[in-house]
Design a protein around this motif. Structure first.
Motif, PDB file in Angstrom:
ATOM      1  N   GLU A  42      -4.437 -57.693  66.187  1.00  0.00           N
ATOM      2  CA  GLU A  42      -4.985 -57.981  67.514  1.00  0.00           C
ATOM      3  C   GLU A  42      -6.205 -58.890  67.412  1.00  0.00           C
ATOM      4  O   GLU A  42      -6.381 -59.833  68.190  1.00  0.00           O
ATOM      5  N   PHE A  43      -7.087 -58.613  66.458  1.00  0.00           N
ATOM      6  CA  PHE A  43      -8.286 -59.432  66.280  1.00  0.00           C
ATOM      7  C   PHE A  43      -7.922 -60.864  65.892  1.00  0.00           C
ATOM      8  O   PHE A  43      -8.483 -61.834  66.405  1.00  0.00           O
ATOM      9  N   THR A  44      -6.952 -60.981  64.973  1.00  0.00           N
ATOM     10  CA  THR A  44      -6.524 -62.313  64.528  1.00  0.00           C
ATOM     11  C   THR A  44      -5.941 -63.116  65.680  1.00  0.00           C
ATOM     12  O   THR A  44      -6.219 -64.316  65.843  1.00  0.00           O
ATOM     13  N   PHE A  45      -5.157 -62.469  66.525  1.00  0.00           N
ATOM     14  CA  PHE A  45      -4.565 -63.144  67.683  1.00  0.00           C
ATOM     15  C   PHE A  45      -5.658 -63.614  68.650  1.00  0.00           C
ATOM     16  O   PHE A  45      -5.642 -64.752  69.133  1.00  0.00           O
ATOM     17  N   ALA A  46      -6.625 -62.722  68.919  1.00  0.00           N
ATOM     18  CA  ALA A  46      -7.708 -63.080  69.838  1.00  0.00           C
ATOM     19  C   ALA A  46      -8.540 -64.228  69.282  1.00  0.00           C
ATOM     20  O   ALA A  46      -8.931 -65.154  70.004  1.00  0.00           O
ATOM     21  N   LEU A  47      -8.823 -64.193  67.972  1.00  0.00           N
ATOM     22  CA  LEU A  47      -9.606 -65.257  67.350  1.00  0.00           C
ATOM     23  C   LEU A  47      -8.865 -66.586  67.408  1.00  0.00           C
ATOM     24  O   LEU A  47      -9.451 -67.641  67.695  1.00  0.00           O
ATOM     25  N   THR A  48      -7.562 -66.534  67.147  1.00  0.00           N
ATOM     26  CA  THR A  48      -6.753 -67.760  67.199  1.00  0.00           C
ATOM     27  C   THR A  48      -6.766 -68.364  68.601  1.00  0.00           C
ATOM     28  O   THR A  48      -6.922 -69.577  68.778  1.00  0.00           O
ATOM     29  N   LEU A  49      -6.608 -67.502  69.616  1.00  0.00           N
ATOM     30  CA  LEU A  49      -6.632 -67.974  71.001  1.00  0.00           C
ATOM     31  C   LEU A  49      -7.982 -68.585  71.342  1.00  0.00           C
ATOM     32  O   LEU A  49      -8.067 -69.639  71.988  1.00  0.00           O
ATOM     33  N   PHE A  50      -9.061 -67.947  70.877  1.00  0.00           N
ATOM     34  CA  PHE A  50     -10.412 -68.457  71.127  1.00  0.00           C
ATOM     35  C   PHE A  50     -10.598 -69.838  70.503  1.00  0.00           C
ATOM     36  O   PHE A  50     -11.147 -70.756  71.117  1.00  0.00           O
ATOM     37  N   LEU A  51     -10.124 -69.995  69.256  1.00  0.00           N
ATOM     38  CA  LEU A  51     -10.265 -71.282  68.572  1.00  0.00           C
ATOM     39  C   LEU A  51      -9.460 -72.374  69.268  1.00  0.00           C
ATOM     40  O   LEU A  51      -9.887 -73.534  69.334  1.00  0.00           O
ATOM     41  N   ILE A  52      -8.280 -72.007  69.797  1.00  0.00           N
ATOM     42  CA  ILE A  52      -7.466 -72.991  70.527  1.00  0.00           C
ATOM     43  C   ILE A  52      -8.209 -73.474  71.771  1.00  0.00           C
ATOM     44  O   ILE A  52      -8.240 -74.667  72.090  1.00  0.00           O
ATOM     45  N   ILE A  53      -8.843 -72.524  72.485  1.00  0.00           N
ATOM     46  CA  ILE A  53      -9.593 -72.886  73.701  1.00  0.00           C
ATOM     47  C   ILE A  53     -10.767 -73.790  73.352  1.00  0.00           C
ATOM     48  O   ILE A  53     -11.025 -74.802  74.017  1.00  0.00           O
ATOM     49  N   ILE A  54     -11.505 -73.430  72.277  1.00  0.00           N
ATOM     50  CA  ILE A  54     -12.649 -74.248  71.857  1.00  0.00           C
ATOM     51  C   ILE A  54     -12.201 -75.651  71.479  1.00  0.00           C
ATOM     52  O   ILE A  54     -12.831 -76.654  71.839  1.00  0.00           O
ATOM     53  N   GLN A  55     -11.085 -75.751  70.771  1.00  0.00           N
ATOM     54  CA  GLN A  55     -10.591 -77.067  70.360  1.00  0.00           C
ATOM     55  C   GLN A  55     -10.192 -77.904  71.567  1.00  0.00           C
ATOM     56  O   GLN A  55     -10.476 -79.102  71.631  1.00  0.00           O
ATOM     57  N   ALA A  56      -9.539 -77.256  72.546  1.00  0.00           N
ATOM     58  CA  ALA A  56      -9.143 -77.989  73.751  1.00  0.00           C
ATOM     59  C   ALA A  56     -10.369 -78.483  74.507  1.00  0.00           C
ATOM     60  O   ALA A  56     -10.421 -79.624  74.980  1.00  0.00           O
ATOM     61  N   PHE A  57     -11.394 -77.625  74.630  1.00  0.00           N
ATOM     62  CA  PHE A  57     -12.634 -78.012  75.312  1.00  0.00           C
ATOM     63  C   PHE A  57     -13.316 -79.156  74.582  1.00  0.00           C
ATOM     64  O   PHE A  57     -13.783 -80.119  75.187  1.00  0.00           O
ATOM     65  N   SER A  58     -13.357 -79.050  73.238  1.00  0.00           N
ATOM     66  CA  SER A  58     -13.998 -80.091  72.440  1.00  0.00           C
ATOM     67  C   SER A  58     -13.278 -81.422  72.584  1.00  0.00           C
ATOM     68  O   SER A  58     -13.893 -82.478  72.704  1.00  0.00           O
ATOM     69  N   THR A  59     -11.949 -81.367  72.612  1.00  0.00           N
ATOM     70  CA  THR A  59     -11.164 -82.596  72.773  1.00  0.00           C
ATOM     71  C   THR A  59     -11.444 -83.239  74.125  1.00  0.00           C
ATOM     72  O   THR A  59     -11.603 -84.457  74.239  1.00  0.00           O
ATOM     73  N   THR A  60     -11.528 -82.396  75.168  1.00  0.00           N
ATOM     74  CA  THR A  60     -11.818 -82.906  76.508  1.00  0.00           C
ATOM     75  C   THR A  60     -13.197 -83.546  76.557  1.00  0.00           C
ATOM     76  O   THR A  60     -13.391 -84.615  77.132  1.00  0.00           O
ATOM     77  N   MET A  61     -14.195 -82.894  75.932  1.00  0.00           N
ATOM     78  CA  MET A  61     -15.541 -83.441  75.919  1.00  0.00           C
ATOM     79  C   MET A  61     -15.594 -84.755  75.150  1.00  0.00           C
ATOM     80  O   MET A  61     -16.250 -85.704  75.566  1.00  0.00           O
ATOM     81  N   ASP A  62     -14.893 -84.814  74.019  1.00  0.00           N
ATOM     82  CA  ASP A  62     -14.856 -86.060  73.251  1.00  0.00           C
ATOM     83  C   ASP A  62     -14.271 -87.186  74.088  1.00  0.00           C
ATOM     84  O   ASP A  62     -14.751 -88.315  74.076  1.00  0.00           O
ATOM     85  N   PHE A  63     -13.221 -86.859  74.849  1.00  0.00           N
ATOM     86  CA  PHE A  63     -12.600 -87.869  75.707  1.00  0.00           C
ATOM     87  C   PHE A  63     -13.569 -88.315  76.794  1.00  0.00           C
ATOM     88  O   PHE A  63     -13.721 -89.495  77.064  1.00  0.00           O
ATOM     89  N   ARG A  64     -14.273 -87.327  77.416  1.00  0.00           N
ATOM     90  CA  ARG A  64     -15.214 -87.648  78.480  1.00  0.00           C
ATOM     91  C   ARG A  64     -16.360 -88.506  77.959  1.00  0.00           C
ATOM     92  O   ARG A  64     -16.765 -89.480  78.569  1.00  0.00           O
ATOM     93  N   ILE A  65     -16.889 -88.116  76.789  1.00  0.00           N
ATOM     94  CA  ILE A  65     -17.970 -88.887  76.183  1.00  0.00           C
ATOM     95  C   ILE A  65     -17.490 -90.290  75.852  1.00  0.00           C
ATOM     96  O   ILE A  65     -18.179 -91.281  76.067  1.00  0.00           O
ATOM     97  N   GLY A  66     -16.262 -90.378  75.359  1.00  0.00           N
ATOM     98  CA  GLY A  66     -15.707 -91.689  75.047  1.00  0.00           C
ATOM     99  C   GLY A  66     -15.588 -92.559  76.279  1.00  0.00           C
ATOM    100  O   GLY A  66     -15.916 -93.750  76.257  1.00  0.00           O
TER     101      GLY A  66
END
Length: 354
Positions: A42-66
């Protein structure tokens, strides 16, 4: 011993701790090791989901900054290009370099016809008249001529003392992002050539407010026609198309001559007269004089009392007056204390000079 000889010996019955659940018959007890594995999964699944969300947010911010960086790069290039045009020639409109003598959208030739906006004299120094003539341009008009859709301001300042000579454009102080290009040049004044700075700023911001104001009313002239002064407080020219004047009985569209686009330069006043011809003959120095669709202000301003209103769509700036307020046929007019003040008073008529 009770129960008789040969009775089976029973194991003592231990008390069950309170709150302990009794498993149903046939239910399988989960060993602690399996519970631990379940928690890890359960912890591994939650951590994986959290990392996916962070990566998506980071990608969006990189695009916006670009995107923002690309936009700013474009603004830098555009600011340099505009500065080069303004400081690169004397300009030209329909074959004349004296474009500052023309008007925006009226007369022939016009400022809007094949214009190159240059601020230099023929000897290569800044022309004070050309810098001040930028006030004739509407916000969209000059931006179109200079090839930009960004917010724009053009300012000229002397270096010593540091003083503003002219300013045209939007409010840079409210911009979230801005880029400024500067050029040091000589400015020709009545006292000779002085060092000055041409500053062009492109920014992300709102269009300037060009709401007009009533500033003077001649409701009972001693001679001649009724007239009203209207003022443009913005740092860009205001279009008057669609604006109306009314009294308590009737409203009228403000009109100019044939095929004219009505504008009032930045920080300037214009006159709306029942008879523009009569007014112009009495006040020839007033540059901007407009008429009305039925040659009367409303139904004709009342000599005893009336209410005059300047309106555009839902906006209205109004003055209710009575003859006790003054200016009742004595040559004076009702004059606003300042363009944004509420007070009015009778004073000597000064049409066109706010």
């Amino acid at each position: 011993m009770a129960g008789g000889v040969g009775a089976a010996v029973m194991a003592p019955r231990l008390p069950r701790p309170r709150g302990m659940a009794v498993p149903a018959r046939g239910a399988r007890m989960i060993p602690r090791r399996e519970e631990g594995v379940t928690h890890v999964i359960e912890f591994t699944f939650a951590l994986t989901l959290f990392l996916i969300i962070i990566q998506a947010f980071s990608t969006t911010m990189d695009f916006r900054i670009g995107v923002d960086l690309d936009s700013n790069d474009n603004r830098i290039a555009a600011a340099r290009s505009i500065t080069h045009e303004l400081a690169g020639s004397s300009g030209n409109a329909s074959g004349t370099v004296d474009w500052e003598t023309l008007e925006w959208g009226s007369g022939s030739p016009q400022l809007s016809a094949g214009l190159t906006v240059g601020l230099l004299t023929e000897t290569g120094v800044l022309s004070l008249a050309k810098c001040e003539a930028l006030a004739k341009f509407t916000y969209n008009g000059l931006r179109d001529e200079l090839g930009t859709k960004d917010g724009l301001s053009v300012e000229v300042r002397t270096l010593s003392p540091d003083a503003r000579v002219s300013f045209w454009g939007g409010d840079v102080s409210k911009a979230t992002v801005s880029v400024t290009e500067e050029r040091i040049l000589l400015l020709r004044t009545a006292d000779g050539d002085v060092p000055a700075k041409l500053r062009v700023t492109l920014f992300s911001g709102v269009t300037p407010d060009t709401t007009l104001r009533l500033t003077e009313v001649m409701y009972q002239p001693a001679a001649g026609t009724e007239w009203v002064e209207i003022y443009n407080p913005a740092y860009v020219a205001a279009e008057v198309d669609g604006w109306k004047l009314s009294d308590l009985a009737e409203e009228d569209l403000i009109l100019g001559g044939d095929d004219e686009t009505l504008t009032i330069p930045a920080r300037s006043a214009a006159i709306v007269a029942a008879s523009p011809t009569d007014f112009a003959s009495r006040y020839p120095s007033v540059s901007y004089v407009f008429g009305l669709e039925d040659s009367a202000i409303g139904d004709g301003l009342g000599d005893i009392a009336d209410t005059i209103a300047l309106g555009y769509h839902s906006y209205s700036d109004a003055l209710a007056y009575e003859d006790d307020d003054g200016a009742a046929g004595d040559g004076n007019s009702l004059t606003r204390d300042c363009p944004t003040c509420d007070g009015w008073a009778a004073a000597a008529a000064t049409p066109g000079a706010v």
